[in-house]
Write a protein that holds these residues in place. Sequence first.
Motif, PDB file in Angstrom:
ATOM      1  N   ASP A   9       0.904  -1.084   0.172  1.00  5.67           N
ATOM      2  CA  ASP A   9      -0.110   0.016   0.058  1.00  5.67           C
ATOM      3  C   ASP A   9       0.870   1.263   0.133  1.00  5.67           C
ATOM      4  N   ALA A  64      -8.425   5.135   4.212  1.00  9.05           N
ATOM      5  CA  ALA A  64      -8.441   4.017   3.259  1.00  9.05           C
ATOM      6  C   ALA A  64      -9.129   3.862   1.804  1.00  9.05           C
ATOM      7  N   THR A 123      -2.547   1.117  -4.360  1.00 14.43           N
ATOM      8  CA  THR A 123      -3.213   2.379  -3.638  1.00 14.43           C
ATOM      9  C   THR A 123      -4.498   2.844  -4.054  1.00 14.43           C
ATOM     10  N   SER A 182      -4.325  -0.751   6.841  1.00 12.75           N
ATOM     11  CA  SER A 182      -5.824  -0.738   6.831  1.00 12.75           C
ATOM     12  C   SER A 182      -6.460  -2.103   6.821  1.00 12.75           C
ATOM     13  N   HIS A 184      -8.691  -2.271   4.813  1.00 17.79           N
ATOM     14  CA  HIS A 184      -8.953  -2.551   3.532  1.00 17.79           C
ATOM     15  C   HIS A 184      -7.707  -3.637   2.687  1.00 17.79           C
ATOM     16  N   ASP A 185      -6.606  -2.989   3.084  1.00 18.68           N
ATOM     17  CA  ASP A 185      -5.559  -3.648   2.501  1.00 18.68           C
ATOM     18  C   ASP A 185      -5.377  -5.056   2.823  1.00 18.68           C
TER      19      ASP A 185
END
Length: 229
Positions: A9, A64, A123, A182, A184-185
């Motif tokens: 990220d 995020a 990203t 995060s 999300h990652d």
Amino acid sequence: MRADGILFDKDGTLFDFGATWNVWAADAIRGFAKGDEALARRIAQELVFDLEAGAFLPESFVIAGTNREAAEAVARALPGADVGEIEIKLMEDAAEAPLVPAVDLAPYLEGLAASGLRLGVMTNDTEFAARAQLRTVGVEGHFDFIAGFDSGFGAKPDPRPLLAFADALQLDPGRVVMVGDSTHDLIAGRRAGMQTVAVLTGMAGTEELYPHADVVLDDIGHLPEWLRA
């Protein structure tokens, strides 16, 4: 070595999130408000940003989220504003943000590549901003793959942009490590069948990240040791 590739990220991972984006966001909010303090507060509220503290709140979707989502939030506070124009403005300004790398990136990335690892960045920012920022710190050329939410693969937590990295470099997803700050990652990494490493240079803490990560590290500088373990 437990991996053949690493997908990083950007914000909160390669770059310290607070040190890079809190100052930038405060300036951007006041720029959109054009001296109107009440309007600045409305924009900050939409972005879940604490103007007094000069920092995003931990629950802010911006941490995020995508550039488009941030533009839509700003537009909600500016009646009649064009979301597309705001999105472009945010993208262009983000390309010149005051970057604070989590580690000295050039030698760090050179060391990873020398050990045979293929490297990428995915990203939820724009690809334009990502490339500009990586170029600014002299490391764009160290990556085999760079993608943003607008690169055609989707945005995290969708696993598709992560799998695009594996496909592009002909890597087994199970031999790829997704590194992020995060959920999300990490959720995207798990969905892609990858190994997941969390770092604490973003806004989330260990308690939030640990359930989704194989390991939680203070920053990416500790990653090589974990890879060799």
